[in-house]
Motif scaffolding. Sequence first.
Motif, PDB file in Angstrom:
ATOM      1  N   ASP A 218     -13.511  12.885  -0.334  1.00 48.22           N
ATOM      2  CA  ASP A 218     -14.275  11.646  -0.548  1.00 48.22           C
ATOM      3  C   ASP A 218     -13.552  10.521   0.184  1.00 48.22           C
ATOM      4  OD1 ASP A 218     -15.583   9.373  -1.386  1.00 48.22           O
ATOM      5  OD2 ASP A 218     -15.023   9.564  -3.498  1.00 48.22           O
ATOM      6  N   ARG A 219     -14.184   9.985   1.211  1.00 43.26           N
ATOM      7  CA  ARG A 219     -13.560   8.957   2.045  1.00 43.26           C
ATOM      8  C   ARG A 219     -13.026   7.778   1.230  1.00 43.26           C
ATOM      9  NH1 ARG A 219     -15.293   8.541   7.708  1.00 43.26           N
ATOM     10  NH2 ARG A 219     -16.592  10.306   8.278  1.00 43.26           N
ATOM     11  N   SER A 220     -13.776   7.371   0.209  1.00 42.17           N
ATOM     12  CA  SER A 220     -13.446   6.137  -0.509  1.00 42.17           C
ATOM     13  C   SER A 220     -12.512   6.346  -1.696  1.00 42.17           C
ATOM     14  CB  SER A 220     -14.724   5.449  -0.985  1.00 42.17           C
ATOM     15  OG  SER A 220     -15.428   6.276  -1.893  1.00 42.17           O
ATOM     16  N   SER A 221     -11.958   7.566  -1.836  1.00 40.62           N
ATOM     17  CA  SER A 221     -11.111   7.854  -2.995  1.00 40.62           C
ATOM     18  C   SER A 221      -9.618   7.740  -2.689  1.00 40.62           C
ATOM     19  CB  SER A 221     -11.414   9.249  -3.549  1.00 40.62           C
ATOM     20  OG  SER A 221     -11.055  10.241  -2.607  1.00 40.62           O
ATOM     21  N   SER A 222      -9.279   7.294  -1.486  1.00 39.52           N
ATOM     22  CA  SER A 222      -7.866   7.120  -1.152  1.00 39.52           C
ATOM     23  C   SER A 222      -7.282   5.973  -1.971  1.00 39.52           C
ATOM     24  CB  SER A 222      -7.715   6.831   0.344  1.00 39.52           C
ATOM     25  OG  SER A 222      -8.402   5.648   0.684  1.00 39.52           O
ATOM     26  N   LYS A 223      -5.962   5.901  -1.980  1.00 38.48           N
ATOM     27  CA  LYS A 223      -5.304   4.805  -2.680  1.00 38.48           C
ATOM     28  C   LYS A 223      -5.475   3.507  -1.888  1.00 38.48           C
ATOM     29  CE  LYS A 223      -1.635   7.692  -4.688  1.00 38.48           C
ATOM     30  NZ  LYS A 223      -0.168   7.954  -4.682  1.00 38.48           N
ATOM     31  N   LEU A 224      -5.416   2.403  -2.615  1.00 43.45           N
ATOM     32  CA  LEU A 224      -5.485   1.072  -1.997  1.00 43.45           C
ATOM     33  C   LEU A 224      -4.369   0.216  -2.579  1.00 43.45           C
ATOM     34  CD1 LEU A 224      -7.079  -1.040  -0.225  1.00 43.45           C
ATOM     35  CD2 LEU A 224      -8.222  -1.700  -2.356  1.00 43.45           C
TER      36      LEU A 224
ATOM     37  N   THR B 207       2.111 -14.579  -1.773  1.00 43.52           N
ATOM     38  CA  THR B 207       3.149 -14.390  -2.789  1.00 43.52           C
ATOM     39  C   THR B 207       3.910 -13.074  -2.650  1.00 43.52           C
ATOM     40  OG1 THR B 207       1.682 -13.264  -4.373  1.00 43.52           O
ATOM     41  CG2 THR B 207       1.695 -15.694  -4.396  1.00 43.52           C
ATOM     42  N   GLY B 208       3.295 -12.113  -1.946  1.00 42.81           N
ATOM     43  CA  GLY B 208       3.926 -10.798  -1.834  1.00 42.81           C
ATOM     44  C   GLY B 208       3.652  -9.893  -3.024  1.00 42.81           C
ATOM     45  N   GLU B 209       2.883 -10.357  -4.010  1.00 43.80           N
ATOM     46  CA  GLU B 209       2.556  -9.530  -5.171  1.00 43.80           C
ATOM     47  C   GLU B 209       1.529  -8.460  -4.787  1.00 43.80           C
ATOM     48  OE1 GLU B 209       1.174 -12.374  -7.985  1.00 43.80           O
ATOM     49  OE2 GLU B 209       3.196 -13.021  -8.569  1.00 43.80           O
ATOM     50  N   TYR B 210       1.633  -7.304  -5.418  1.00 46.58           N
ATOM     51  CA  TYR B 210       0.718  -6.218  -5.066  1.00 46.58           C
ATOM     52  C   TYR B 210       0.140  -5.546  -6.300  1.00 46.58           C
ATOM     53  CZ  TYR B 210       5.336  -3.999  -5.407  1.00 46.58           C
ATOM     54  OH  TYR B 210       6.585  -3.627  -5.815  1.00 46.58           O
ATOM     55  N   GLU B 211      -0.974  -4.860  -6.076  1.00 51.84           N
ATOM     56  CA  GLU B 211      -1.641  -4.075  -7.116  1.00 51.84           C
ATOM     57  C   GLU B 211      -1.965  -2.711  -6.530  1.00 51.84           C
ATOM     58  OE1 GLU B 211      -5.108  -6.093  -8.716  1.00 51.84           O
ATOM     59  OE2 GLU B 211      -4.300  -8.017  -8.034  1.00 51.84           O
ATOM     60  N   HIS B 212      -1.984  -1.687  -7.396  1.00 49.91           N
ATOM     61  CA  HIS B 212      -2.334  -0.332  -6.970  1.00 49.91           C
ATOM     62  C   HIS B 212      -3.745  -0.010  -7.451  1.00 49.91           C
ATOM     63  CE1 HIS B 212       1.739   0.474  -5.620  1.00 49.91           C
ATOM     64  NE2 HIS B 212       2.199   0.004  -6.764  1.00 49.91           N
ATOM     65  N   ARG B 213      -4.636   0.297  -6.514  1.00 49.22           N
ATOM     66  CA  ARG B 213      -6.027   0.586  -6.848  1.00 49.22           C
ATOM     67  C   ARG B 213      -6.511   1.806  -6.059  1.00 49.22           C
ATOM     68  NH1 ARG B 213      -8.338  -3.999  -9.363  1.00 49.22           N
ATOM     69  NH2 ARG B 213      -9.999  -2.534  -9.902  1.00 49.22           N
ATOM     70  N   ILE B 214      -7.800   2.118  -6.201  1.00 48.13           N
ATOM     71  CA  ILE B 214      -8.483   3.124  -5.391  1.00 48.13           C
ATOM     72  C   ILE B 214      -9.332   2.374  -4.368  1.00 48.13           C
ATOM     73  CG2 ILE B 214     -10.132   5.051  -5.429  1.00 48.13           C
ATOM     74  CD1 ILE B 214      -7.430   5.632  -6.759  1.00 48.13           C
TER      75      ILE B 214
ATOM     76  N   GLU C  37       7.896  -0.098   1.192  1.00 54.60           N
ATOM     77  CA  GLU C  37       8.867   0.575   0.321  1.00 54.60           C
ATOM     78  C   GLU C  37       8.201   1.018  -0.972  1.00 54.60           C
ATOM     79  OE1 GLU C  37      12.742  -0.949  -0.732  1.00 54.60           O
ATOM     80  OE2 GLU C  37      12.976  -1.848   1.244  1.00 54.60           O
ATOM     81  N   GLU C  38       7.380   0.136  -1.533  1.00 52.06           N
ATOM     82  CA  GLU C  38       6.652   0.456  -2.757  1.00 52.06           C
ATOM     83  C   GLU C  38       5.682   1.615  -2.521  1.00 52.06           C
ATOM     84  OE1 GLU C  38       4.988   0.100  -6.699  1.00 52.06           O
ATOM     85  OE2 GLU C  38       6.913  -0.417  -5.792  1.00 52.06           O
ATOM     86  N   ALA C  39       4.989   1.600  -1.386  1.00 49.24           N
ATOM     87  CA  ALA C  39       4.035   2.673  -1.073  1.00 49.24           C
ATOM     88  C   ALA C  39       4.751   4.019  -0.932  1.00 49.24           C
ATOM     89  CB  ALA C  39       3.279   2.329   0.207  1.00 49.24           C
ATOM     90  N   ILE C  40       5.920   4.009  -0.318  1.00 48.06           N
ATOM     91  CA  ILE C  40       6.697   5.247  -0.180  1.00 48.06           C
ATOM     92  C   ILE C  40       7.138   5.744  -1.556  1.00 48.06           C
ATOM     93  CG2 ILE C  40       8.876   6.205   0.689  1.00 48.06           C
ATOM     94  CD1 ILE C  40       8.487   4.327   3.153  1.00 48.06           C
ATOM     95  N   ASP C  41       7.585   4.823  -2.382  1.00 47.36           N
ATOM     96  CA  ASP C  41       8.018   5.181  -3.734  1.00 47.36           C
ATOM     97  C   ASP C  41       6.874   5.781  -4.556  1.00 47.36           C
ATOM     98  OD1 ASP C  41      10.107   5.057  -5.875  1.00 47.36           O
ATOM     99  OD2 ASP C  41       8.616   3.734  -6.805  1.00 47.36           O
ATOM    100  N   LYS C  42       5.662   5.266  -4.351  1.00 48.71           N
ATOM    101  CA  LYS C  42       4.486   5.724  -5.107  1.00 48.71           C
ATOM    102  C   LYS C  42       3.748   6.861  -4.395  1.00 48.71           C
ATOM    103  CE  LYS C  42       4.551   2.883  -8.684  1.00 48.71           C
ATOM    104  NZ  LYS C  42       5.860   2.246  -8.497  1.00 48.71           N
ATOM    105  N   LYS C  43       4.371   7.401  -3.344  1.00 47.57           N
ATOM    106  CA  LYS C  43       3.829   8.575  -2.625  1.00 47.57           C
ATOM    107  C   LYS C  43       2.460   8.311  -2.001  1.00 47.57           C
ATOM    108  CE  LYS C  43       7.342  11.052  -4.040  1.00 47.57           C
ATOM    109  NZ  LYS C  43       8.571  10.988  -3.244  1.00 47.57           N
ATOM    110  N   TYR C  44       2.258   7.140  -1.435  1.00 48.03           N
ATOM    111  CA  TYR C  44       1.048   6.891  -0.656  1.00 48.03           C
ATOM    112  C   TYR C  44       1.064   7.788   0.582  1.00 48.03           C
ATOM    113  CZ  TYR C  44      -0.735   2.701  -3.079  1.00 48.03           C
ATOM    114  OH  TYR C  44      -1.282   1.832  -3.989  1.00 48.03           O
ATOM    115  N   ARG C  45      -0.120   8.058   1.103  1.00 40.79           N
ATOM    116  CA  ARG C  45      -0.259   8.855   2.322  1.00 40.79           C
ATOM    117  C   ARG C  45      -0.346   7.894   3.515  1.00 40.79           C
ATOM    118  NH1 ARG C  45      -5.017  10.990   2.484  1.00 40.79           N
ATOM    119  NH2 ARG C  45      -4.636  13.074   3.292  1.00 40.79           N
ATOM    120  N   PHE C  46       0.380   8.203   4.598  1.00 36.89           N
ATOM    121  CA  PHE C  46       0.531   7.282   5.715  1.00 36.89           C
ATOM    122  C   PHE C  46      -0.253   7.722   6.960  1.00 36.89           C
ATOM    123  CE2 PHE C  46       3.526   5.426   3.046  1.00 36.89           C
ATOM    124  CZ  PHE C  46       4.124   4.303   3.631  1.00 36.89           C
TER     125      PHE C  46
END
Length: 341
Positions: free
Chosen positions: A22-28, A35-42, A322-331
Amino acid sequence: MELKDFYYDLPQELIAQDPLADRSSSKLLKLNRITGEYEHRIFKDVKEYLREGDCLVINDTKVIPARLFGVKEDTGARIEVLLLKRTGEKSWETLVKPGKKARPGTVLDFGDGLLKGTVLDVVDEGNRIIEFSYEGIWEELLDRLGQMPLPPYITHELKDKNRYQTVYAKHEGSAAAPTAGLHFTNELLEEIKAMGVDIASVTLHVGLGTFRPVKVENILEHHMHSEYYIVDEEACKKINRAKANGGRVISVGTTSLRTLESAASEDGTIVPSSGYTEIFIYPGYKFKLIDGLITNFHLPESTLLMLVSAFAGRENIMAAYEEAIDKKYRFFSFGDAMLLI
């Protein structure tokens, strides 16, 4: 600013080898660029960050099956040709491997004579100008003989070549996909339109110059290769209307962003235009038009990592990576996405 400022260490297993079902099911990863603040979504949650009156800008270029495998007519030696950009009715600038076997005058054979090419000249970076001869329709022949030009870090075979195209791909001419757009489905785009968000299409035919490694320590000495773009009247109307009414212009991908920043006036408006752009965006660049960016995760020390660092701040981007690597995002190309806004 030095090349090493854009280095990060990526575990090999985080390089995405296959597209998700599903194309739209990747992490976001949504990053506040101030501010540099981030959120983890789909990815399909991206619509929650859009609002009525915004304009989403997509690149509707289409990847051609640009990788051809053939032989030298005189010796039978195997050779690989990657079509980069058209230089004439039947001629292309190409990347040839092995290049030393493709001197001017060399005749190449593809598909047991269905397609032949003669090397005319050697140009920048050792690329070859090849003039092709064939009978029939070029696009049909290329579809039959060519393969999709996947990046070298993708080692798995692509079973469905449409997965390396966006759902809105229209104008053939790219040697690589505008990968941020790979996350969109037709259904998601319709939901976004129903919210009152305009969708404007521009075209930039992606060459390999964008992805060439930066080989100079001082990044200001790096020279970008040119890529052809088109911004038509309809796109300009949608973009200018959004800006005039207080909406935001959000670019889908670095290719759309480079197109818009190349075509925009200093006052942030845009008029219909076309041509070649060599724009190189790195920290310190003053953006004229863009308010937000949807993008994938880019290679270390690449011009694309420099571009997103210019938009959201180098420290913010490197911390988010760094956060994405820690959370195992796909690159990379088939990987996950970021929303910078």
